[in-house]
Design a protein around this motif. Structure first.
Motif, PDB file in Angstrom:
ATOM      1  N   SER A 166       0.858  -1.184   0.000  1.00  0.00           N
ATOM      2  CA  SER A 166       0.000   0.000   0.000  1.00  0.00           C
ATOM      3  C   SER A 166       0.890   1.228   0.000  1.00  0.00           C
ATOM      4  O   SER A 166       1.435   1.613  -1.021  1.00  0.00           O
ATOM      5  N   GLY A 167       1.089   1.845   1.168  1.00  0.00           N
ATOM      6  CA  GLY A 167       2.080   2.913   1.229  1.00  0.00           C
ATOM      7  C   GLY A 167       1.568   4.304   1.492  1.00  0.00           C
ATOM      8  O   GLY A 167       2.325   5.267   1.356  1.00  0.00           O
ATOM      9  N   GLU A 168       0.313   4.485   1.857  1.00  0.00           N
ATOM     10  CA  GLU A 168      -0.186   5.840   2.117  1.00  0.00           C
ATOM     11  C   GLU A 168       0.632   6.500   3.221  1.00  0.00           C
ATOM     12  O   GLU A 168       0.839   5.933   4.288  1.00  0.00           O
ATOM     13  N   GLY A 169       1.131   7.714   2.924  1.00  0.00           N
ATOM     14  CA  GLY A 169       1.955   8.444   3.879  1.00  0.00           C
ATOM     15  C   GLY A 169       3.421   8.076   3.860  1.00  0.00           C
ATOM     16  O   GLY A 169       4.216   8.652   4.595  1.00  0.00           O
ATOM     17  N   LYS A 170       3.805   7.135   2.989  1.00  0.00           N
ATOM     18  CA  LYS A 170       5.194   6.709   2.905  1.00  0.00           C
ATOM     19  C   LYS A 170       5.857   7.286   1.641  1.00  0.00           C
ATOM     20  O   LYS A 170       5.168   7.675   0.700  1.00  0.00           O
ATOM     21  N   PRO A 171       7.201   7.311   1.602  1.00  0.00           N
ATOM     22  CA  PRO A 171       7.887   7.814   0.405  1.00  0.00           C
ATOM     23  C   PRO A 171       7.602   6.937  -0.810  1.00  0.00           C
ATOM     24  O   PRO A 171       7.483   5.712  -0.685  1.00  0.00           O
ATOM     25  N   PHE A 172       7.503   7.557  -1.970  1.00  0.00           N
ATOM     26  CA  PHE A 172       7.304   6.814  -3.217  1.00  0.00           C
ATOM     27  C   PHE A 172       8.543   5.981  -3.526  1.00  0.00           C
ATOM     28  O   PHE A 172       9.666   6.458  -3.446  1.00  0.00           O
ATOM     29  N   ASP A 173       8.335   4.716  -3.852  1.00  0.00           N
ATOM     30  CA  ASP A 173       9.418   3.799  -4.201  1.00  0.00           C
ATOM     31  C   ASP A 173       9.066   3.166  -5.536  1.00  0.00           C
ATOM     32  O   ASP A 173       8.087   2.408  -5.642  1.00  0.00           O
ATOM     33  N   TYR A 174       9.856   3.465  -6.572  1.00  0.00           N
ATOM     34  CA  TYR A 174       9.514   2.978  -7.908  1.00  0.00           C
ATOM     35  C   TYR A 174       9.538   1.456  -7.986  1.00  0.00           C
ATOM     36  O   TYR A 174       8.932   0.858  -8.878  1.00  0.00           O
ATOM     37  N   ASN A 175      10.225   0.793  -7.063  1.00  0.00           N
ATOM     38  CA  ASN A 175      10.244  -0.667  -7.048  1.00  0.00           C
ATOM     39  C   ASN A 175       8.897  -1.246  -6.628  1.00  0.00           C
ATOM     40  O   ASN A 175       8.554  -2.370  -6.994  1.00  0.00           O
ATOM     41  N   LEU A 176       8.132  -0.468  -5.833  1.00  0.00           N
ATOM     42  CA  LEU A 176       6.888  -0.973  -5.263  1.00  0.00           C
ATOM     43  C   LEU A 176       5.649  -0.244  -5.778  1.00  0.00           C
ATOM     44  O   LEU A 176       4.546  -0.788  -5.686  1.00  0.00           O
ATOM     45  N   HIS A 177       5.840   0.960  -6.297  1.00  0.00           N
ATOM     46  CA  HIS A 177       4.691   1.800  -6.629  1.00  0.00           C
ATOM     47  C   HIS A 177       4.728   2.262  -8.082  1.00  0.00           C
ATOM     48  O   HIS A 177       5.797   2.433  -8.665  1.00  0.00           O
ATOM     49  N   ASN A 178       3.543   2.499  -8.627  1.00  0.00           N
ATOM     50  CA  ASN A 178       3.386   3.081  -9.955  1.00  0.00           C
ATOM     51  C   ASN A 178       2.574   4.361  -9.804  1.00  0.00           C
ATOM     52  O   ASN A 178       1.407   4.317  -9.398  1.00  0.00           O
ATOM     53  N   ALA A 179       3.210   5.508 -10.083  1.00  0.00           N
ATOM     54  CA  ALA A 179       2.539   6.799  -9.914  1.00  0.00           C
ATOM     55  C   ALA A 179       1.592   7.029 -11.085  1.00  0.00           C
ATOM     56  O   ALA A 179       2.027   7.203 -12.222  1.00  0.00           O
ATOM     57  N   VAL A 180       0.271   7.032 -10.801  1.00  0.00           N
ATOM     58  CA  VAL A 180      -0.719   7.240 -11.857  1.00  0.00           C
ATOM     59  C   VAL A 180      -1.211   8.685 -11.885  1.00  0.00           C
ATOM     60  O   VAL A 180      -1.859   9.101 -12.835  1.00  0.00           O
ATOM     61  N   ALA A 181      -0.894   9.443 -10.834  1.00  0.00           N
ATOM     62  CA  ALA A 181      -1.313  10.843 -10.795  1.00  0.00           C
ATOM     63  C   ALA A 181      -0.487  11.573  -9.745  1.00  0.00           C
ATOM     64  O   ALA A 181       0.145  10.956  -8.879  1.00  0.00           O
ATOM     65  N   GLN A 182      -0.493  12.917  -9.853  1.00  0.00           N
ATOM     66  CA  GLN A 182       0.189  13.762  -8.886  1.00  0.00           C
ATOM     67  C   GLN A 182      -0.805  14.765  -8.303  1.00  0.00           C
ATOM     68  O   GLN A 182      -1.789  15.133  -8.943  1.00  0.00           O
ATOM     69  N   THR A 183      -0.531  15.184  -7.069  1.00  0.00           N
ATOM     70  CA  THR A 183      -1.378  16.181  -6.440  1.00  0.00           C
ATOM     71  C   THR A 183      -0.511  17.056  -5.544  1.00  0.00           C
ATOM     72  O   THR A 183       0.655  16.741  -5.298  1.00  0.00           O
ATOM     73  N   THR A 184      -1.047  18.147  -5.079  1.00  0.00           N
ATOM     74  CA  THR A 184      -0.324  19.048  -4.172  1.00  0.00           C
ATOM     75  C   THR A 184      -0.950  18.963  -2.789  1.00  0.00           C
ATOM     76  O   THR A 184      -2.170  19.079  -2.644  1.00  0.00           O
ATOM     77  N   ASP A 185      -0.115  18.714  -1.789  1.00  0.00           N
ATOM     78  CA  ASP A 185      -0.582  18.649  -0.409  1.00  0.00           C
ATOM     79  C   ASP A 185       0.492  19.244   0.476  1.00  0.00           C
ATOM     80  O   ASP A 185       1.538  18.622   0.695  1.00  0.00           O
ATOM     81  N   PRO A 186       0.298  20.463   0.990  1.00  0.00           N
ATOM     82  CA  PRO A 186       1.329  21.128   1.804  1.00  0.00           C
ATOM     83  C   PRO A 186       1.638  20.396   3.100  1.00  0.00           C
ATOM     84  O   PRO A 186       2.653  20.659   3.740  1.00  0.00           O
TER      85      PRO A 186
END
Length: 471
Positions: free
Chosen positions: A420-440
């Motif tokens: 899963s990974g919510e709140g964790k750093p993006f890791d290209y080995n485990l995750h596929n970024a399908v979209a980007q958003t802005t969250d301060p």
């Protein structure tokens, strides 16, 4: 002769340096927007595009058309990351002659620019990651003596930060270094400055209360690499430049037939050569023998690579005492040589080729993988029914929830883990970024939402998690 270029990727930029006679030239190259979200040194697409940009810049702005690279990497990079970098460089025809850590490049600058000849600590902070090492500069050589922190850190405290090894905190507490030199973004540096001062004054076992804490500009990394560039080119002004380094901050071991053998520890220096005697290798029932290389990270073993040698190639090696020679060059490339001393023959296994080669699963793993992948859509449907149900009191919802939890539990009992990974750093080995958003409220490259859960089987990714990344 090719020009030698020092290179450091940081904050969406490529910082470069090279030498002209007795001076160091530095510059900053803005990387294309579409690859800034990638960890350039981990992602093949980002790596390729970054070097296309660098090559064009050097040719058009500096008249440099052929170049070799001394690359600066985070201190927490281990053998797997290093070897993947060499692999990507080879595929893109980029000759990487040396890899040095960020703290080493900083120490090179402190020695070369300031002429400090004492013990110092250097630290580089980038977001949630910190590298912190001690160096002995007393002989006019950058000599790394200890790695204290290499990885994730608590931005407000060193007391709560996990140190690199069980003894690292004790070694830092006993340091007689005259200064802590640190660099990074302004915000990161302000946090580290406060954290280091609090640690030095309040940590009960810390003895060096008078240690100086000094901020440097982040450009010092590239300037430090410049000294090594001049050395590599053999320029007279840089002939005396010298440094010693460790291989990685992690222990490594090799597994053969489920027997674990230590390869080297976290203090092993390059160049390195070690001979390991293996117990008798039993002839397998199938057509190959598995050799697995591991790094010990955060108190657990992570597989670096797996390579297989056919029974035919190992004919004559079985059921006898043989040795493995571990060889790591000054550039940090690693090879294993399986040696039968009785007949004077050996099998060389470059780890670069082992990692770069195809993964060859056995027949049982192929069938299990295929089966799991076939049932994942069914589990996805159950998960979506639970996640998007409007009425949590509906008996159908309760049925979906019970079925989903039972299915996930059965998978877990059989070695299948969710990604899963919510709140964790993006890791290209485990995750596929399908979209980007802005969250301060989230750090850069942090996962905000998981759109589709990923799955792993025995450490192998069956399907990456599809995620939305805060940027």
């Amino acid at each position: 002769m090719s020009k030698v270029i020092g290179l450091h990727f940081w904050e969406g930029k490529a910082e470069v340096s090279w030498c002209d006679d007795d001076s160091i030239v530095t510059g900053t190259i803005e990387l294309p927007v579409e690859i800034r979200k990638f960890s350039i040194l981990r992602n093949e697409q980002g790596f390729k595009k970054a070097f296309e940009t660098i090559t064009n810049f050097l040719a058009s702005q500096a008249g440099i058309y052929e170049y070799d690279v001394i690359l600066c990497v985070p201190d927490y990079f281990g053998m797997q990351e290093l070897t993947n970098i060499f692999k990507m460089g080879r595929e893109e025809n980029i000759n990487i002659v040396k890899i040095v850590t960020e703290t080493t490049a900083m120490a090179m600058h402190v020695l070369g620019e300031y002429g400090v000849t004492d013990r110092v600590i250097t630290a580089f902070i980038s977001g949630r990651c910190l590298g912190m090492s001690e160096f002995d500069l007393s002989r006019g050589v950058v000599d790394k003596t200890d790695t204290y922190i290499a990885g994730i850190w608590n931005n407000s405290s060193l007391q709560q930060t996990e140190f690199a090894h069980s003894y690292s905190r004790r070694m830092l507490d006993r340091t007689d270094a005259i200064c802590v030199f640190y660099a990074g973004t302004m915000n990161d540096c302000l946090q580290f400055d406060q954290a280091m001062k609090v640690y030095a004054q309040r940590e009960e076992d810390f003895i060096n209360r008078e240690i100086e804490i000094k901020m440097l500009d982040s450009s010092v990394l590239c300037e430090g690499l410049g000294f090594l560039c001049g050395k590599e080119e053999g320029l007279p002004a840089f002939r005396e430049v010298s440094y010693t380094d460790i291989i990685t901050p992690y222990k490594m071991c090799i597994s053969v037939n489920r027997e674990m053998y230590p390869v080297y520890d976290e203090n092993a220096r390059i160049p390195y050569e070690e001979e390991i005697e293996l117990r008798r290798i039993t002839e397998p029932k199938n057509s190959y023998t598995d050799f697995l290389l591991y790094e010990e990270k955060e108190s657990k073993y992570e597989e670096v690579c797996r390579f297989r040698i056919s029974k035919e190639d190992l004919e004559g090696y079985y059921n006898k005492l043989i040795t493995v020679n571990v060889v790591v060059g000054e550039d940090k490339r690693m090879s294993l040589i399986l040696q039968d001393k009785d007949v004077g023959r050996g099998i060389e296994i470059p780890i670069l080729d082992a990692i770069g080669g195809p993964d060859i699963p056995d027949d049982e793993e192929v069938s299990i993988d295929a089966f799991i992948k076939k049932i994942l859509p069914i589990i996805d449907n159950l998960e979506y029914a639970v996640k998007f149900s409007q009425d949590k009191n509906n008996p159908y919802y309760q049925g979906y929830l019970q079925s989903y939890n039972k299915a996930v539990a059965i998978l877990a009992d059989n070695g299948v883990e969710q990604i899963s990974g919510e709140g964790k750093p993006f890791d290209y080995n485990l995750h596929n970024a399908v979209a980007q958003t802005t969250d301060p409220n989230l750090p850069e490259n942090t996962i905000k939402t998981v759109m589709q859960t990923g799955y792993m089987y025995k450490g192998k990714v069956l399907r990456t998690a599809s995620v939305v990344v805060a940027n």
